[in-house]
Design an enzyme around this catalytic site. Structure first.
Site, PDB file in Angstrom:
ATOM      1  N   ASP A 155      73.169  38.359  34.417  1.00 15.66           N
ATOM      2  CA  ASP A 155      73.794  36.909  34.512  1.00 15.66           C
ATOM      3  C   ASP A 155      74.884  37.024  33.821  1.00 15.66           C
ATOM      4  OD1 ASP A 155      73.757  33.995  35.013  1.00 15.66           O
ATOM      5  OD2 ASP A 155      71.956  34.461  35.334  1.00 15.66           O
ATOM      6  N   HIS A 226      75.385  29.607  32.944  1.00  9.09           N
ATOM      7  CA  HIS A 226      74.394  29.892  33.695  1.00  9.09           C
ATOM      8  C   HIS A 226      73.323  30.817  33.027  1.00  9.09           C
ATOM      9  CE1 HIS A 226      73.184  32.300  37.696  1.00  9.09           C
ATOM     10  NE2 HIS A 226      73.569  30.950  38.186  1.00  9.09           N
ATOM     11  N   SER A 543      69.567  29.341  42.104  1.00  4.53           N
ATOM     12  CA  SER A 543      69.605  30.037  40.737  1.00  4.53           C
ATOM     13  C   SER A 543      68.599  29.404  39.677  1.00  4.53           C
ATOM     14  CB  SER A 543      71.099  29.894  40.076  1.00  4.53           C
ATOM     15  OG  SER A 543      71.999  30.857  40.539  1.00  4.53           O
TER      16      SER A 543
END
Ligand SMILES: *[C@@H]1O[C@H](CO)[C@@H](O)[C@H](O)[C@H]1NC(C)=O
Ligand SMILES: *[C@@H]1O[C@H](CO)[C@@H](O)[C@H](O)[C@H]1NC(C)=O
Ligand SMILES: *[C@@H]1O[C@H](CO)[C@@H](O)[C@H](O)[C@H]1NC(C)=O
Ligand SMILES: *[C@@H]1O[C@H](CO)[C@@H](O)[C@H](O)[C@H]1NC(C)=O
Ligand SMILES: *[C@@H]1O[C@H](CO)[C@@H](O)[C@H](O)[C@H]1NC(C)=O
Ligand SMILES: *[C@@H]1O[C@H](CO)[C@@H](O)[C@H](O)[C@H]1NC(C)=O
Ligand SMILES: *[C@@H]1O[C@H](CO)[C@@H](O)[C@H](O)[C@H]1NC(C)=O
Ligand SMILES: *[C@@H]1O[C@H](CO)[C@@H](O)[C@H](O)[C@H]1NC(C)=O
Length: 774
Positions: A155, A226, A543
């Site tokens: 990630d 994220h 996600s």
């Protein structure tokens, strides 16, 4: 063929961050990922790395170098071209090569195939309660909260100071762990602890493509947000008193609060490349992760060209469970990615928690709508002006110190909200039927989004009053909203392009407006023109649903360490809920609120407590997946690219993978005169429930189709016993409907176990993209 593109699977609120990067034509020199056959390594080499280096130096294009640099020798030039050698995820390496060098390499001993590196440029958790995780019983205590399980994420990095990654109450790190906490910019290795046990970063691929790139945070530290969000969703520790500007207040906790996290940062704000992602997965396998969460994917590639498919095959062989995101390109059919038979492909759904505000009209009526405005919780009484479709910013500006009311008749509410923001007036009320409000309601100005019905009340009041006024209130949180879950409009739909015969996505997990940890210095949104910060952020996307299932798989793996990745996936799928919290079939926001098809939500909403004890499982191993690849008519080289040097031949071709779901294509145009087609499937189930148990099959009716199961009863006498059955689906040569769906369910005689498999029949194109090329 269009160039493949890699995506982050998340949607940022306000700006729908779906990054889509089309590659330019290959330049003269480019980065390639090279697959090599280790069994062809000459005895001369003791080690694959030196063999790859020698191979590379033997093909260096000296003539081309001399025109660009006069000082480099062949040898140093070639070694500087090598980016990574891979040992686990693939056998091979990545390197920068000219086209003539690539040609030479193709003739080198042991060369299998190459793919051009693809740019992966930038693609509270109340959900534990929604999924009925409880300390009293079920998956949390049975799975020890995941304490022995290591979850690896590829990630954007991690914010190690987040409270979600504190190691309070955690036991010692499993001694088998081989990973490291690498230091780097603003990241010392002492930042790791018993929760965050690994931190590594990969950007050689990026630097090779963009030599002038500025990587200001050359470390595992997350400046995007994220990776911090996904990690805390999967395994975040308990954090009390969190909220998003008072929305969704409560205690945040991940799905497996005692599991460990290892971050492999390979997604960079300046761009992300498959070569870096492969290196990350390669290292994660070596380090010893048990579960991987990949909230990213590649569109439009066949399995043998998809670095996620290739690397995860190796992970599957090592028993690593891999969860991936289906993508955010719904609601149209067939745009799903990660339709890979050996991973879990996760769709996204809504949660039974909504964020709202209200408008109090001058006549005393109060109407509730949706909002995530982060500013003051009250906006005092002021004039209300109806501005039709709010398509003219200057006209809105002229109304001044007022609230504009906008009517959306054209799915233009995003533009309307922007116009009201640009006009800089006091507030906006948007009357809209939009199915994608989760992407819009986080505005920098006071706003409220009303349904058409509620909006009519406001419009009627404005019409009836000579000087309409209203006040607004924000920061309300509604819990237990119904119906929930619903399939999110943005969640990508099957069939899988790369392997249509395996029904994808597999299941659905919470993905809409998920509250999870966020870096302290990365803005979450804007208030007026100011950036504002919060340690927790609400995001939507597949996600967000993917790490939910990674955390839940950690619980199941802890409870059943002997289960294969396919067995864990089967348990999650066959126990998923097809019903919502009103007891009706789950609906699809992206399909006019009709009953959601398995092409949108797979088997349904993940149910972790049931998944712990599924009764029967549909298992599969590497050989089964190879037999499937053989049936897809891949060449031996293409299959070897995926399987590395596993010895195999295609004598046992089978398109009929032992999968806990069914998809059959009905659109034959052949010359036969038969009125119907019969499709047959064979499945083998393993008894993991009671030793002595008898299961009977039930089928839902499927309009226009005759489904038969033989035998219709399965009697087990011992645990781990395997029994097989066949399913035949008879239907028209060419279907009238696009998609028809139903389910096949095995129920044991005590009614304790309900093992459900969705069935889809469709006339959508079944030609996998591997064979579209040529
Ligand atoms: C990197 O930063 C330097 C100095 O700030 C700047 O001159 C250069 O243009 C930047 N390069 C890129 C690719 O952004
Ligand atoms: C990042 O850090 C590593 C390790 O210190 C170093 O080898 C590499 O050159 C750095 N990369 C960039 C782009 O600064
Ligand atoms: C705004 O919408 C109205 C109808 O609702 C239309 O007549 C007008 O042309 C539009 N104006 C702009 C600038 O698009
Ligand atoms: C609102 O949306 C639903 C579902 O998308 C649709 O069926 C309905 O026709 C729409 N209503 C109006 C008035 O646009
Ligand atoms: C693979 O090739 C065989 C023989 O040519 C053919 O019968 C079969 O339909 C092909 N399978 C697929 C999935 O294309
Ligand atoms: C094919 O299947 C048979 C029976 O299950 C097995 O004995 C044989 O080893 C398999 N061959 C390959 C190449 O996998
Ligand atoms: C494939 O492998 C099986 C088992 O290893 C063997 O019996 C069979 O002869 C092989 N078939 C071919 C065509 O090589
Ligand atoms: C069948 O063939 C006809 C004529 O080639 C074509 O128009 C039609 O779309 C085909 N139908 C299907 C379901 O493939």
């Amino acid at each position: 063929m269009a160039s493949p593109t890699l995506f982050y699977m998340w949607l940022c609120l306000v700006t729908f961050s779906q990054f889509n990067f089309i590659l330019a034509e290959p330049a003269q020199a480019d980065t390639y990922i090279i697959h090599m056959d280790l069994s062809a390594m000459p005895k001369l080499f003791s080690e694959h790395r030196s063999w790859y280096a020698a191979t590379l130096s033997s093909i260096s294009d000296v003539s081309q170098i001399s025109t660009t640099t006069t000082t480099t020798t062949t040898k140093t030039f070639s070694s500087s071209k090598l980016l990574y050698t891979y040992s686990n995820a693939i056998h091979g390496f990545s390197a920068t090569l000219s086209s003539s060098e690539l040609k030479m390499l193709e003739n080198s001993p042991g060369f299998i195939s190459s793919i051009r590196d693809v740019q992966v440029t930038i693609d509270t958790t109340h959900t534990s309660e929604f999924l009925q995780l409880s300390p009293k019983s079920g998956a949390w205590p049975a799975g020890n909260y995941g304490k022995d399980i290591i979850v690896g994420l590829v990630d954007t990095g991690i914010w190690p100071e987040s409270d979600s990654f504190k190691d309070d109450g955690m036991t010692e790190i499993p001694s088998r762990w081989k990973g490291e906490c690498e230091s780097g910019t603003a990241f010392s290795s002492s930042l790791c602890n018993k929760k965050l046990i690994g931190a590594r970063y990969f950007n050689k691929g990026l630097v090779s493509h963009v030599p002038t790139v500025n990587i200001s945070m050359n470390s595992t530290r997350d400046t995007d947000g994220h990776g911090t969000h996904t990690s805390s969703t999967a395994v975040g520790n308990y954090v009390e008193g969190v909220s998003y500007f008072d929305y969704g207040p409560g205690t945040a906790v991940g799905m497996a609060p005692q599991a460990r996290v290892a971050m492999y940062k390979a997604l960079w704000e300046a761009g992300s490349y498959a070569s870096d992602i492969l290196a990350a997965i390669d290292q994660a396998i070596d380090d010893g992760v048990d579960v991987m969460s990949l909230s990213l994917g590649l569109d439009g590639v066949s399995l043998h060209e998809d670095p996620v498919a290739i690397a995860t095959f190796a992970a599957m062989e090592k028993g690593i469970f891999v969860a991936t995101s289906a993508g955010n390109e719904g609601p149209w059919y067939g745009l799903l990615h990660n339709g890979i038979p050996w991973v879990l492909t996760v769709a996204a759904g809504s949660v039974d928690r909504e964020y709202s505000g209200s408008v109090a009209l001058g006549n005393g009526d109060t109407i509730v709508g949706k909002t995530l405005y982060p500013g003051n919780s009250l906006l005092g009484q002021m004039p209300l002006v109806f501005m039709d479709s709010c398509n003219n910013t200057n006209a809105i500006k002229k109304i001044g110190h007022r609230i504009a009311v906008c009517l959306d008749t054209d799915e233009a509410v995003g533009i309307q909200a922007n116009n009201v923001k640009d006009a800089g007036i006091d507030g906006g009320i948007f009357i809209t039927n939009s199915s994608s409000l989760e992407l819009l309601i986080e505005t920098s100005f006071p706003s409220l989004f009303l349904t058409l019905e509620d909006g009519q009340t406001v419009l009627d009041y404005i019409k009836s009053s000579s000087s309409p006024t209203a006040s607004m209130k924000f920061k309300m949180t509604e819990l237990g909203t119904k119906p929930a879950p619903r399939a999110a409009s943005y969640s990508s739909r099957g069939p899988s392009l790369s392997c249509p015969g395996v029904l994808k996505p597999d299941l659905m997990a919470p993905g809409t407006l998920v509250l999870a940890a966020w870096p302290q210095t990365t803005p979450v949104t804007t208030l007026g023109s100011q950036s504002v910060f919060s340690n927790f952020n609400l995001l939507s996307g597949t996600s967000m649903s993917c790490p939910h299932t990674a955390g839940l798989a950690a619980l199941i793996k802890e409870a059943h360490p002997e289960w294969s990745p396919a067995a864990i996936r089967s348990a999650l799928m066959t126990t998923a809920d097809a019903m919502d919290n009103t007891g009706d079939p789950i609906k699809d926001i992206g399909d006019n609120y009709r009953v959601a098809s398995p092409l949108a939500m797979g088997s349904g909403q993940v149910n972790p407590n049931k998944a712990l004890d599924p009764g029967l499982i549909y298992d599969a191993n590497a050989e089964d997946y190879i037999n499937l690849l053989c049936s897809l008519n891949y060449t031996m080289k293409q299959i070897k690219t995926i399987t590395r040097t596993t010895t195999f031949n295609c004598s046992n071709k089978s398109a009929d993978l032992n999968y806990p779901s069914f998809i059959a294509f009905f659109h034959s145009n052949d010359s036969s005169s038969a009125a119907t087609i019969v499709q047959e499937f064979r499945r083998t189930v393993t008894n993991v429930g009671n030793a002595k148990s008898t299961y009977s099959v039930t089928l839902t009716s499927m309009d226009g189709f005759e489904v038969t199961v033989m035998p219709s009863t399965l009697s087990f006498t011992e645990k781990n016993q395997k029994l097989s059955y066949t399913v035949t689906i008879e239907g028209p040569r060419v279907m009238k409907e696009l998609v028809v769906h139903g389910a096949l369910t095995w129920v044991d005689s005590d009614g304790k176990y309900v093992v459900r498999s969705p069935i889809v029949t469709t006339r959508l194109n079944s030609v996998p993209i591997a064979r579209k090329k040529s």
